[in-house]
Design an enzyme around this catalytic site. Structure first.
Site, PDB file in Angstrom:
ATOM      1  N   ARG A 180     -15.113 -18.961  22.314  1.00 33.89           N
ATOM      2  CA  ARG A 180     -16.157 -18.345  21.492  1.00 33.89           C
ATOM      3  C   ARG A 180     -15.459 -17.790  20.272  1.00 33.89           C
ATOM      4  NH1 ARG A 180     -19.187 -13.981  24.218  1.00 33.89           N
ATOM      5  NH2 ARG A 180     -20.345 -13.964  22.249  1.00 33.89           N
ATOM      6  N   SER A 184     -43.619 -17.231 -21.284  1.00 34.05           N
ATOM      7  CA  SER A 184     -42.368 -16.723 -21.830  1.00 34.05           C
ATOM      8  C   SER A 184     -42.564 -15.264 -22.197  1.00 34.05           C
ATOM      9  CB  SER A 184     -41.968 -17.523 -23.072  1.00 34.05           C
ATOM     10  OG  SER A 184     -40.972 -16.855 -23.823  1.00 34.05           O
TER      11      SER A 184
END
Length: 499
Positions: free
Chosen positions: A335, A295
């Site tokens: 496409r 921490s």
């Protein structure tokens, strides 16, 4: 820009500062922009080899194109910027590739005839992403099988380690840590098997998916456009496709679904470890490593960071898969337009997350610390009240009706009375009230003690574990050389293909 107001170098890229779960050299090697570039070049050079072998390109073309297609010749950042001109990276890359081929060939071979002939950008990029995905999935599966082997070992070692099962956050029944590990194994092995069955098909079809240009190219030849596509699949180690799949995106969504299933299973494990490693539970702990779990403010903390990162990836994947399906549902015409473009980053991020998680989950499983004494302590918190279901099933039929209440109702009254007392007193209270409600001639003290022994009310826990492990024998043992798979995938990402 950097802190001085200057733009960073082109090499800075996305190194994972905001996605630490996927920040690793292997993830970068297999899924980074250089890997994408190498995969596109592998497709182009592979196609040149196919055309030459079929007699549809000049002899010697493949060697020239392969040399020109060395990834080190190309500037990925520059190609990315120029991709805005045509909407995809293949177009500017091809321009550079043709320049390199021209310079190397100097008109001797005519190798330009072998570059991208009859292909379209989508053919190349779809195939390249399948190649990238195959390499990545191989590495994911190598780590997964080591993880499942570790979980199988835990399941066997702790088959008799008693703990408490939990349902809707509350203690439910006696359980074993072996069964918990086996269920973790079950989810991960099933997801791994599904991922292992995914196909990575080659894409081909030309400008509109009709193979018109390929038909012209092969006219008068013994080779058909389909033969060329199958040959490219073999060249790259991909699956042959029966037809172009420009707008049929099951290959992509199936891959995305399978990757998400792996992340789901990993997320379940991480969520359990996060809870079970809480100080007030303390049944498990992650493996220690220098600098991990620290921490910035509290020096005493040891955060379960592996599980946090794994769970963070699991929570991201559903939205990424949803993006793939959203794109697939919007692949218009023969496409598509923008739907195709949205697919690329979502698929790659799924691959990155899965590969990052696979390594971290393996480390978690192989080094997981298990504390049986804490498991027994938490089991004893509920005391014999945890056995109320089993007691009811065994004893209720033996009790005669009393004051208009049948045996089940009498035993429920015992439970209700117990729950009126403080938690610390419930064990003793339940024993006392149960003894008062059930005459000794109906149930002896010895028989009652057996009913209140949590080890005697585990159902088929051991058999369930055995059946799970037996169902996935290929995931229960470590592969003889899983590192070779990862190394092979790493090499492929740097431009090697399967000849």
């Amino acid at each position: 820009m950097d802190g001085t107001g200057h733009f960073g170098s082109a090499a800075d890229g996305d190194v994972g500062l905001l996605s630490p779960v996927s920040a690793s050299p292997l993830v970068t090697a297999l899924t980074g922009d250089r890997a994408v570039l190498a995969a596109i070049l592998a497709v182009e050079s592979g196609w040149a080899a196919v055309l030459e072998k079929a007699g549809l390109a000049p002899a010697g073309s493949a060697a020239v194109v392969a040399s020109a297609a060395e990834a080190g010749r190309f500037d990925a950042a520059d190609i990315a910027l120029r991709a805005q001109g045509g909407g995809n990276p293949v177009i500017p890359l091809l321009a550079d590739l043709r320049k390199h081929v021209t310079a190397l060939d100097a008109g001797r071979v005519g190798a330009l005839k072998a570059v991208h002939t009859t292909l379209t950008s989508q053919d190349v990029l779809d195939t390249a992403l399948m190649l990238l995905a195959r390499n990545t999935v191989e590495a994911v599966l190598a780590d997964l099988k080591c993880t499942t082997a570790a979980l199988a070992t835990l399941a066997e070692q702790h088959a008799d380690t008693l703990g408490v099962g939990r349902s809707l956050t509350q203690h439910s029944l006696p359980f074993t840590f072996g069964l918990r590990a086996a269920q973790w194994f079950h989810g991960l092995a099933a997801a791994g098997r599904q991922l292992g069955n995914v196909q990575f098909p080659v894409q081909f079809g030309g400008a509109a998916g009709t193979l018109a240009a390929g038909t012209v190219l092969t006219a008068g030849s013994a080779t058909s456009p389909f033969d060329l596509a199958d040959s490219l699949a073999r060249q790259l180690g991909l699956a042959a496709a029966p037809a172009p799949w420009h707008t049929n995106r099951l290959a992509v969504t199936a891959l995305g679904n399978s990757l998400a299933s792996v992340l789901d299973a990993a997320g379940k494990i991480a969520a359990d470890v996060l809870f079970l490693s809480r100080p007030e539970v303390a049944e498990l702990a992650e493996p220690r490593a220098a600098g991990r779990g620290v921490s910035s403010a509290m020096p005493q903390k040891q955060n379960p960071v592996l599980s946090v990162l794994i769970r963070s990836a699991a929570l991201q994947s559903p939205q990424l898969v949803a993006q793939l399906h959203l794109a697939a549902a919007n692949f218009n015409d023969e496409r598509p337009d923008a739907a195709w473009h949205t697919e690329w980053p979502a698929l790659r991020q799924l691959l990155r997350l899965a590969l990052g998680v696979a390594g971290q989950l393996r480390e978690l499983a192989e080094g997981l610390q298990v504390f049986p004494d804490a498991m027994r302590r938490n089991l004893d918190v509920a005391g014999p009240l945890l056995l109320a279901e089993g007691v009811g099933a065994a004893v209720a039929p033996l009790l005669a009706e009393q004051d208009g209440r049948n045996g089940k109702e009498q035993l429920q009254a015992v439970v209700d009375g117990t729950l009126q007392t403080p938690t610390a007193d419930q064990g003793a209270t339940y024993r006392r009230l149960l003894r008062e409600a059930v005459p000794a001639e109906t149930l002896s003290d010895g028989q009652l003690a057996e009913l209140l022994d949590p080890a005697g009310y585990l159902g088929q826990a051991a058999e369930i574990s055995r059946r799970i492990l037996a169902a996935f024998p290929d995931f229960a043992l470590v592969a003889s050389d899983s590192s070779a798979v990862t190394n092979s995938a790493h090499n492929d990402a740097n431009g090697a293909n399967r000849g």
